[in-house]
Design a protein around this motif. Structure first.
Motif, short mmCIF file in Angstrom:
data_model
loop_
_atom_site.label_atom_id
_atom_site.label_comp_id
_atom_site.label_asym_id
_atom_site.label_seq_id
_atom_site.Cartn_x
_atom_site.Cartn_y
_atom_site.Cartn_z
N LEU A 1 41.37 -2.20 -70.78
CA LEU A 1 40.66 -0.77 -70.99
C LEU A 1 41.52 0.37 -70.97
O LEU A 1 41.39 1.47 -71.55
CB LEU A 1 39.35 -0.73 -70.12
CG LEU A 1 38.29 -1.88 -70.36
CD1 LEU A 1 37.42 -1.79 -69.25
CD2 LEU A 1 37.78 -1.99 -71.79
N THR A 2 42.50 0.34 -69.75
CA THR A 2 43.42 1.44 -69.72
C THR A 2 44.30 1.60 -70.73
O THR A 2 44.61 2.76 -71.34
CB THR A 2 43.98 1.20 -68.35
OG1 THR A 2 43.32 1.33 -67.29
CG2 THR A 2 45.15 2.72 -68.23
N VAL A 3 44.65 0.49 -71.20
CA VAL A 3 45.84 0.59 -72.58
C VAL A 3 45.09 1.05 -73.67
O VAL A 3 45.75 1.88 -74.34
CB VAL A 3 46.34 -0.72 -72.53
CG1 VAL A 3 46.85 -0.98 -74.01
CG2 VAL A 3 47.29 -1.12 -71.71
N LEU A 4 43.84 0.82 -73.81
CA LEU A 4 43.15 1.40 -75.13
C LEU A 4 42.78 2.63 -74.97
O LEU A 4 43.07 3.36 -76.13
CB LEU A 4 41.81 0.38 -75.26
CG LEU A 4 41.88 -0.88 -75.83
CD1 LEU A 4 40.51 -1.81 -75.83
CD2 LEU A 4 42.60 -0.99 -77.10
N GLY A 5 42.59 3.16 -73.80
CA GLY A 5 42.42 4.68 -73.41
C GLY A 5 43.42 5.42 -73.65
O GLY A 5 43.49 6.30 -74.39
N LEU A 6 44.64 4.82 -73.12
CA LEU A 6 46.02 5.42 -73.70
C LEU A 6 46.47 5.55 -74.96
O LEU A 6 46.97 6.75 -75.26
CB LEU A 6 47.19 4.97 -72.76
CG LEU A 6 47.03 4.91 -71.15
CD1 LEU A 6 48.12 3.89 -70.41
CD2 LEU A 6 47.23 6.42 -70.67
N MET A 7 46.33 4.67 -75.62
CA MET A 7 46.48 4.62 -77.18
C MET A 7 45.58 5.59 -77.77
O MET A 7 46.17 6.18 -78.64
CB MET A 7 46.24 3.21 -77.79
CG MET A 7 47.16 2.12 -77.37
SD MET A 7 46.56 0.53 -78.14
CE MET A 7 48.19 -0.71 -77.75
N GLN A 8 44.40 5.93 -77.50
CA GLN A 8 43.49 6.94 -77.86
C GLN A 8 44.23 8.31 -77.71
O GLN A 8 43.77 9.20 -78.66
CB GLN A 8 42.01 6.74 -77.58
CG GLN A 8 41.42 5.57 -77.91
CD GLN A 8 40.07 5.48 -77.45
OE1 GLN A 8 39.18 6.13 -77.88
NE2 GLN A 8 40.02 4.53 -76.58
N GLN A 9 45.01 8.42 -76.80
CA GLN A 9 45.43 9.56 -76.58
C GLN A 9 46.87 10.07 -77.22
O GLN A 9 47.46 11.00 -77.18
CB GLN A 9 45.69 9.73 -75.00
CG GLN A 9 44.59 9.63 -74.29
CD GLN A 9 44.66 9.80 -72.65
OE1 GLN A 9 45.58 10.27 -72.08
NE2 GLN A 9 43.68 9.25 -72.05
N VAL A 10 47.57 9.02 -77.95
CA VAL A 10 48.73 9.17 -78.60
C VAL A 10 48.66 9.99 -79.87
O VAL A 10 47.86 9.69 -80.74
CB VAL A 10 49.22 7.85 -78.99
CG1 VAL A 10 50.53 8.08 -79.79
CG2 VAL A 10 49.40 6.96 -77.81
N PRO A 11 49.22 11.10 -79.86
CA PRO A 11 49.08 12.24 -80.98
C PRO A 11 49.79 11.94 -81.98
O PRO A 11 49.70 12.41 -83.03
CB PRO A 11 49.46 13.39 -80.00
CG PRO A 11 51.01 13.03 -79.26
CD PRO A 11 50.27 11.64 -78.69
#
Length: 251
Positions: free
Chosen positions: A151-161
């Motif tokens: 879940l953290t990885v998916l959250g971090l991916m969503q923040q990749v600009p």
């Protein structure tokens, strides 16, 4: 001094067999003496990870002192399977619960965008996060440490600009690369069975030792320093993996 003076080398066809053999040996030692301190030297993390799961199934916890790559977890395998299904068919028609393996009820075929289209990393991650939330998969994942990491990885991916776009196959490759880079260490566990790096147990006062993954290929591919001379002198005869001391059981 080792627990099993008549031990030898067990040849295993794959990681699952290695895990089964290692778990069997550990259980034998613990049945003979529940206080036996057992060191598990890890040369094959996937096999060791599966061994931990097998021991947990019979109530034996393992004190893991090395940590794990997210890619070796059952959760990562579950998500990887979903992505492969999407790559092959362009949609998801069969999704199971991550831990029980039970199929999701009332699941309609799920697809993201048009088949073969490209989207940013953030868009792919957001789509799967929304799928998880819709079917309660996020709630199922949260109690598990590897599930939290996913879940953290998916959250971090969503923040990749970055605006670079990926098709489904490229997103699968990006996920695998990310999962390989993420590490976690389970919460401290009090257990006589401890997992550590091979060199850590060279001089340790351990009554029984199991090496998971002691194959010729592991010695050839191990990074410099992992199997330094003290490891060879104490665990192997004449510093060669082919001459295993009779008082050591390598699986």
């Amino acid at each position: 001094m080792l627990k099993n003076p008549t031990g030898g080398v067990t040849s295993c066809a794959d990681e699952t067999t290695q895990a089964q053999q290692a778990a069997h040996q550990i259980l034998e030692w613990l049945r003979a003496d529940p206080t036996t301190e057992i060191a598990v030297a890890v040369l094959d993390r996937l096999a060791a990870r599966r061994m931990v799961g097998l021991l947990a199934d019979v109530g034996v916890l393992v004190d893991d002192r090395t940590g794990w790559r997210l890619s070796t977890s059952n959760v990562a395998g579950w998500f990887d399977h979903l992505l492969q299904q999407f790559v092959e068919h362009g949609q998801l028609t069969a999704v199971t619960q991550p831990f029980t393996g039970l199929p999701l009820e009332h699941l309609e075929p799920w697809a993201f965008g048009k088949s073969g289209s490209q989207y940013t990393l953030a868009q792919w991650a957001a789509a799967f996060a929304a799928l998880f939330e819709k079917h309660g998969l996020d709630l199922a994942l949260q109690p598990d440490e590897a599930g939290q990491q996913l879940l953290t990885v998916l959250g971090l991916m969503q923040q990749v600009p970055a605006e670079t776009e990926f098709d489904a196959k490229e997103f699968l490759a990006a996920w695998r690369s990310w999962a390989e880079s993420q590490r976690f260490r389970p919460l401290d566990i009090e257990s006589p069975v401890r997992i550590g790096a091979a060199a850590e147990y060279t001089h340790a006062a351990i009554s029984a030792r199991v090496g998971v993954g002691c194959a010729q290929s592991h010695f050839q591919e191990s990074p410099p320093g992992l199997l330094h001379p003290p490891w060879h002198r104490n665990w192997f005869s004449r510093a060669t993996p082919g001459r295993i001391q009779k008082n050591f059981r390598a699986l």
